[in-house]
Design a protein around this motif. Structure first.
Motif, mmCIF file in Angstrom:
data_model
loop_
_atom_site.group_PDB
_atom_site.id
_atom_site.type_symbol
_atom_site.label_atom_id
_atom_site.label_comp_id
_atom_site.label_asym_id
_atom_site.label_seq_id
_atom_site.Cartn_x
_atom_site.Cartn_y
_atom_site.Cartn_z
ATOM 1 N N ASN A 105 -9.715 65.225 8.624
ATOM 2 C CA ASN A 105 -10.248 64.061 9.301
ATOM 3 C C ASN A 105 -9.078 63.367 9.998
ATOM 4 O OD1 ASN A 105 -10.934 61.406 9.815
ATOM 5 N ND2 ASN A 105 -12.369 61.312 8.112
ATOM 6 N N THR A 106 -9.052 63.470 11.320
ATOM 7 C CA THR A 106 -7.928 62.947 12.093
ATOM 8 C C THR A 106 -7.712 61.462 11.860
ATOM 9 O OG1 THR A 106 -8.520 64.541 13.788
ATOM 10 C CG2 THR A 106 -6.948 62.855 14.405
ATOM 11 N N ASP A 107 -8.807 60.735 11.830
ATOM 12 C CA ASP A 107 -8.723 59.299 11.631
ATOM 13 C C ASP A 107 -8.072 58.984 10.286
ATOM 14 O OD1 ASP A 107 -9.507 56.552 12.414
ATOM 15 O OD2 ASP A 107 -10.708 56.714 10.589
ATOM 16 N N LEU A 108 -8.456 59.739 9.274
ATOM 17 C CA LEU A 108 -7.887 59.502 7.948
ATOM 18 C C LEU A 108 -6.398 59.829 7.938
ATOM 19 C CD1 LEU A 108 -8.277 58.695 5.026
ATOM 20 C CD2 LEU A 108 -8.941 61.040 4.515
ATOM 21 N N LEU A 109 -6.021 60.894 8.630
ATOM 22 C CA LEU A 109 -4.603 61.252 8.724
ATOM 23 C C LEU A 109 -3.801 60.101 9.318
ATOM 24 C CD1 LEU A 109 -4.628 64.965 9.911
ATOM 25 C CD2 LEU A 109 -3.614 64.059 7.822
ATOM 26 N N ILE A 110 -4.360 59.499 10.364
ATOM 27 C CA ILE A 110 -3.663 58.385 11.023
ATOM 28 C C ILE A 110 -3.540 57.205 10.071
ATOM 29 C CG2 ILE A 110 -3.899 56.667 12.859
ATOM 30 C CD1 ILE A 110 -5.091 58.885 14.596
ATOM 31 N N ARG A 111 -4.632 56.876 9.407
ATOM 32 C CA ARG A 111 -4.587 55.733 8.504
ATOM 33 C C ARG A 111 -3.656 55.994 7.318
ATOM 34 N NH1 ARG A 111 -9.792 54.234 6.362
ATOM 35 N NH2 ARG A 111 -10.421 56.409 6.645
ATOM 36 N N LEU A 112 -3.592 57.262 6.927
ATOM 37 C CA LEU A 112 -2.710 57.659 5.846
ATOM 38 C C LEU A 112 -1.246 57.442 6.252
ATOM 39 C CD1 LEU A 112 -3.172 58.794 3.078
ATOM 40 C CD2 LEU A 112 -3.276 61.075 4.053
ATOM 41 N N ARG A 113 -0.906 57.929 7.436
ATOM 42 C CA ARG A 113 0.459 57.738 7.951
ATOM 43 C C ARG A 113 0.808 56.266 8.016
ATOM 44 N NH1 ARG A 113 -0.484 61.236 13.288
ATOM 45 N NH2 ARG A 113 0.462 63.248 12.740
ATOM 46 N N GLN A 114 -0.122 55.456 8.515
ATOM 47 C CA GLN A 114 0.153 54.035 8.693
ATOM 48 C C GLN A 114 0.304 53.343 7.351
ATOM 49 O OE1 GLN A 114 -2.961 52.735 11.368
ATOM 50 N NE2 GLN A 114 -1.886 53.566 13.141
ATOM 51 N N ALA A 115 -0.505 53.733 6.383
ATOM 52 C CA ALA A 115 -0.408 53.118 5.060
ATOM 53 C C ALA A 115 0.937 53.455 4.423
ATOM 54 C CB ALA A 115 -1.558 53.599 4.178
ATOM 55 N N LEU A 116 1.356 54.710 4.564
ATOM 56 C CA LEU A 116 2.637 55.128 3.997
ATOM 57 C C LEU A 116 3.798 54.394 4.662
ATOM 58 C CD1 LEU A 116 2.027 58.973 3.868
ATOM 59 C CD2 LEU A 116 2.652 57.562 1.898
ATOM 60 N N LEU A 117 3.701 54.262 5.978
ATOM 61 C CA LEU A 117 4.829 53.767 6.748
ATOM 62 C C LEU A 117 4.870 52.243 6.808
ATOM 63 C CD1 LEU A 117 7.155 54.942 8.304
ATOM 64 C CD2 LEU A 117 5.694 55.090 10.319
ATOM 65 N N PHE A 118 3.712 51.626 6.972
ATOM 66 C CA PHE A 118 3.698 50.189 7.228
ATOM 67 C C PHE A 118 3.209 49.351 6.060
ATOM 68 C CE2 PHE A 118 2.642 51.908 11.619
ATOM 69 C CZ PHE A 118 3.972 51.932 12.008
ATOM 70 N N GLU A 119 2.375 49.911 5.221
ATOM 71 C CA GLU A 119 1.802 49.080 4.168
ATOM 72 C C GLU A 119 2.448 49.311 2.811
ATOM 73 O OE1 GLU A 119 -2.569 48.977 4.354
ATOM 74 O OE2 GLU A 119 -2.263 49.411 6.485
ATOM 75 N N ARG A 120 3.518 50.066 2.838
ATOM 76 C CA ARG A 120 4.291 50.263 1.615
ATOM 77 C C ARG A 120 3.431 50.796 0.459
ATOM 78 N NH1 ARG A 120 6.008 44.229 2.971
ATOM 79 N NH2 ARG A 120 7.456 44.619 4.658
#
Lengths: 335, 335
Positions: B5-20
């Motif tokens: 799921n591309t959208d989930l991949l993006i949100r996953l990256r953002q959570a890892l990178l920006f939301e600690r």
DNA sequence: AGTACTTATTAAAATATTTTAAAAAGTAGA
DNA sequence: TCTACTTTTTAAAATATTTTAATAAGTACT
């Protein structure tokens, strides 16, 4: 009930009711969900009596899509708004159409909450189909709790949402009057501009409701929109500058409003600034526009419009109530 | 690549990178997705070299969760910022750590775009790992297009994003300097307050960046934050009131800033007002606070803080670049 | 050290959603 | 009226996600 995505059901209801989307392809596109899934969830709403299957749409070149609509008679809502010596109310159906309205007077200095509770009891007995409540009050509100209510000492620090929910076992939404008004205007606005400010001059000082990027601005200490204290002149705030105005606005008042308009344009730069048509005439608006142009370039002045504040306020309460209704879990079907 | 799921991949990256967020349970909760699905997508990112599996977390009573982190060396980004007679740049890794920086002078009156293109070509040759560009400019920008750039006539109406993307075939983000600064501050802020305003006094007139409910306020005609024209005195705007200030701020300047602070507090009521520490001292801030208290109750005054504008600006560009990077589709793996 | 208790991870089964393709229902023009 | 075309709807197969339960890996206390 098997295989139902609650979140999708909610978004489906909201799309049908608020976004004027009525066919499966439209819904499928907007909610980015496949049509089989949309159809399955729609079927549940139909079975549950919330949605009606209508005649076919007009064709767009091929087979016309069926139209689905929220059923007006599925449920009723009750909106109430507190005034200094009265409580106004409006009963409306599941699509927001007015059914009944009225006013109940509250003796001066008497506390509002008991009067409110009594009134709601009476109205619920009168119309047992009411399933949700929406309350408006000229006070700062957070999560249904009244924070700062200079005009309603008996409401100060009252968790109105909590109080009413445990009394009536119905979902309740409580909102500040200016916020409700800006929501109401936004709802009725054909263009649904995403940033607008509602300006209310008021007898006891002005107020405003601010909607930016489609979201209400509440502020870090519930102080957003308290434009009365904005410094505008060497020795006057906005509130002071407009305090002595007559029904027909004088040049000084026009200048103060124009300065506020310029201030909003130079900070939030909204699409729209909405005035209460009872307070400001069309020619006042013209004057405000030309005076504002003395402060900032004309291109950046928001569109200035007049609107009926009471209508917008009540529409806002209606809208907030309906929104609350869409968020309720579906009650188990007979199966 | 099946079942992703591309959208989930993006949100996953953002959570890892920006939301600690670094453990599967955390990610699962925040993204409201089951851990098997999180794990499956995480595995793809690991296989792809974007994410590293770390040692276990410290236990919270039971089996400690593994920590997953974005790999710093996965890719590089390039941020550039235009100044009147120079272009500054910063190369950073996939988690935003600075690798190289520098400045390239641009002769006065020479157009910026060709100089920018040349510089990027040189830097890309020097570091071929750069995969995305982020550009800051003191102009109003919408969707990568420069709208109003009084200081950069050669940029007026230039679609900088389009220009650079077709030249370099890399994703590009272009943003206004004040917006980038407020984003940069927000990113670094431990509390991540959802409403903040960055105030810049400037040599050639002030500017501001406004973030409300976590979103940038751009305005209907790209005029948001142009606080210079806010009317403040009988015969002076904010811009005029602070124009004649010296390095040490006088009482009149303090009053003008305090009036602006009060204006923001009475409209948006933000959590935070950020000043450029090069322009305002800690004692200035104290004075601004006490002066503002003459206009509005102390409780509603936002927290006033100083910050390094340059740092925030560059951090903002870095952040916007990284954000862009997280939104890129994943490149097909060898399988 | 051993046992009870927490919490994370993995694997399998159950469930939900999407994709694909076929069928149905219309329009427009010959 | 027939044919070609467009679009929606339905049905079946393929795919994805979640739930459940079992397993693994730790802590804390005896």
């Amino acid at each position: 009930m098997a295989g139902m995505n609650t979140d999708l059901l909610i978004r489906l209801r909201q799309a049908l009711l608020f976004e004027r989307l009525h066919t499966i392809p439209e819904l499928s596109r907007t909610l980015s969900t496949s049509f089989p899934t949309i159809k399955k969830h729609l079927d549940l709403l139909i079975e549950h009596g919330e949605v009606d299957e209508e005649d076919s749409d007009v064709s767009s070149g091929g087979r016309p899509a069926k139209r689905y609509r929220s059923r007006a008679d599925h449920t009723h809502g009750l909106a109430l708004y507190l005034e200094l010596d009265a409580i106004g109310y409006r009963i409306f159906d599941a699509v927001g159409t007015l059914l009944t309205n009225g006013t109940e007077s509250v003796p001066r200095k008497h506390p509002h909450v008991p009067a409110l509770v009594r009134l709601i009891h009476r109205l619920l007995a009168q119309d047992p189909r009411i399933t949700f409540l929406s309350v408006g009050v000229a006070a700062s509100v957070e999560d249904g709790k009244v924070f700062f209510a200079p005009d309603y000492p008996s409401l100060q620090q009252v968790d109105l949402k909590q109080t009413l929910e445990s009394e009536f076992h119905l979902p309740v939404v409580v909102e500040n009057d200016m916020n409700a008004a800006v929501v109401g205007f936004h709802e009725a606005d054909q263009n649904r501009q995403q940033s607008l400010i509602y300006l209310y001059l008021g007898k006891n000082g002005p107020g405003s409701g601010i909607l930016i990027n489609g979201q209400l601005v509440r502020g870090s200490s519930h102080f957003a929109g308290e434009i009365s204290v904005v410094p505008q002149y060497d020795k006057m705030t906005f509130g002071q500058a407009i305090a002595n105005r007559q029904t027909t606005l004088d040049v000084r008042t026009i200048d103060a409003i124009s300065r506020l308009t310029a201030t909003f344009a130079a900070t939030l730069n909204p699409h729209l600034l909405i005035f209460n048509s009872a307070e400001v005439t069309a020619s006042d608006l013209e004057q405000i526009r030309t005076t504002t142009a003395r402060y900032i370039p004309e291109t950046h002045i928001p569109r200035l419009v007049r609107s009926n504040w009471e209508t917008d306020y009540l529409n806002g309460l209606t809208r907030l109530g309906l929104q609350l209704q869409t968020e309720q879990p579906i009650k188990g079907t007979s199966t």
